[in-house]
Design an enzyme around this catalytic site. Sequence first.
Site, mmCIF file in Angstrom:
data_model
loop_
_atom_site.group_PDB
_atom_site.id
_atom_site.type_symbol
_atom_site.label_atom_id
_atom_site.label_comp_id
_atom_site.label_asym_id
_atom_site.label_seq_id
_atom_site.Cartn_x
_atom_site.Cartn_y
_atom_site.Cartn_z
ATOM 1 N N ASP A 279 41.317 37.333 34.200
ATOM 2 C CA ASP A 279 41.167 38.316 35.271
ATOM 3 C C ASP A 279 40.178 39.393 34.841
ATOM 4 O OD1 ASP A 279 42.759 39.600 33.407
ATOM 5 O OD2 ASP A 279 44.131 40.448 34.866
ATOM 6 N N SER B 150 43.071 45.552 37.301
ATOM 7 C CA SER B 150 43.472 44.224 36.872
ATOM 8 C C SER B 150 42.975 43.160 37.856
ATOM 9 C CB SER B 150 44.992 44.169 36.692
ATOM 10 O OG SER B 150 45.401 42.953 36.112
#
Length: 583
Positions: free
Chosen positions: A308, A153
């Site tokens: 992200d 992530s």
Amino acid sequence: MKGREGSLLWKTNMDQWLEQLPRDDFFREELLENQHDVKFLEDCFYKDLEFGTGGMRGEIGPGTNRMNIYTVRKAAKGLAQFIVEQGKEAMERGVVIAYDSRRMSPEFALEVAKTVGTYGVKAYIFKELQPTPLLSFAVRYLQAFAGVVITASHNPPEYNGFKVYGEDGAQLPPNAADKIIIYIRESGSELVKNVTNEEDLLRKGLLTYVGDIVEKAYLDALTSIQLNRDITKDLSIVFTPLHGTANKLVRAGLTAFGFENIKVVKEQELPDSDFSTVSLPNPEEHAAFEMAIRYGEEIQADILMATDPDADRLGVAVRNHTGEFTVLTGNQMGALLLHYLLMQKRNNGDLPSNGILIKTIVTSELGRAIASDFGIQTLDTLTGFKFIAEKIQEFENTGAYTFLFGYEESYGYLMSSFVRDKDAVQSAVLAAEVAAYYKAQNKSLYDGLMELYEEYGYYSESQRSITLKGKDGSEQIIQVLEEFRNTPPTIINGLQIVEVEDYKSSESNNILTGKKVPIKLPKSNVLKYKLEDDSWFCVRPSGTEPKCKFYFAVKDETLDGSREKLIGMEREVMKRVNSIIKN
């Protein structure tokens, strides 16, 4: 022997790795290069990399406490054995595997496919890097039994991870995860070498590479969340994928919604495992917007958007009343998206009477106030989108509620349940629509936010975290939680604490009345303190990073008053935290 050098377990584990790894293995070479760094070696081997309810995440490197092909194989073996236990149909439905732009992500993805294939479980693997929400969608679209995405992530570049999804497209629920954890623990050494090669799996039909058919199906589904097709598309957008996976899908989604004036930050457009233009590839961090802001000033953009690396989180920046770009918090953007969605559905006559908003316990109460104004109920879950997805599935099965919106303060939103995880692509296209709605009134998103505050109250929230790596850091995080639990504060910023919610003991304690009531959520090592003016703060260790996180939330009649309250509470709590760590 005493101290670190007296611990035999990590040394034994390290010696086994040095003995069994091939001579030219670069993880073995890294161990030899650091053979005199005792602290580094112990941290690599003092424990197994933890596999939690959502999978595992850690720094890339050698050892049982690192992400490498051997720990990935061990986790994949546990998943494969779990699927085999479910029977032949589950094995034939198989596992969909996606990966992001991080170092070794493609290699780890292939190792997962080779490992599950060794156990006769079919694997689908994307031909190129793809966002996490597309993996969630693909599991449902291909009717697979499970999914895996290789990603860390928004973590720093040295990290990677292994996230597991169930057949509903959501991260695994606790019961299934617990079974996989048992298999992993009982699987023996991670130095497993007998995995089937790629060519044999292709020949046997146990490995299939997925093309763009899933992307096209996802984009078709994405158009269903458009709420007002008549809103002007005269919106200037700057977008950055921060070297991650979102570039193609976000741009395609915006185009499908009719937006044409899209400027991509060229320096951050292509995948880069080092994330070389940012200190951290996290749209929660304002520094990640530096290049986007520069682009925005050049073209007089209306909205800046950043995702992200695995494209499940969206950050948004807009001009404030002084004309400067300011990054909205996840709570602020969530409130804007929610209010617009409910307003449009009501205007269109399709706001269900049993609609529900699902948010986490550390997400702003502004969302609850907005939902209540539209006659919509709000449900709180533990932190982690898997708990929101779990409720979506439950309500889909029972029909008790109609899911309308789910979000968490950490920039994760979901508008439509064809994906069962937070989805930055859905979020980006709807954020653009909301911005266009306000622009048609000669307003910005910031103006819209101020209108919400004026109507519902001035809510302010913040989050602080401390990073404590390694064995010593883990012990310090435990100490912080123990101190707050065993000797809780009574007065913060001149206000009395009136209620303590301990999610580990599943009990809420009213300090004023002494009444205790059960908390009907899964157990979790989280503490939440509510003050006499309805302000609150929360303490919880991160489940994916070596961090302890602190959440703060207040409400006041003015924006300045709200911010003043927030600063005071944050200062006092963190002062206590720092004193615990130093001791």
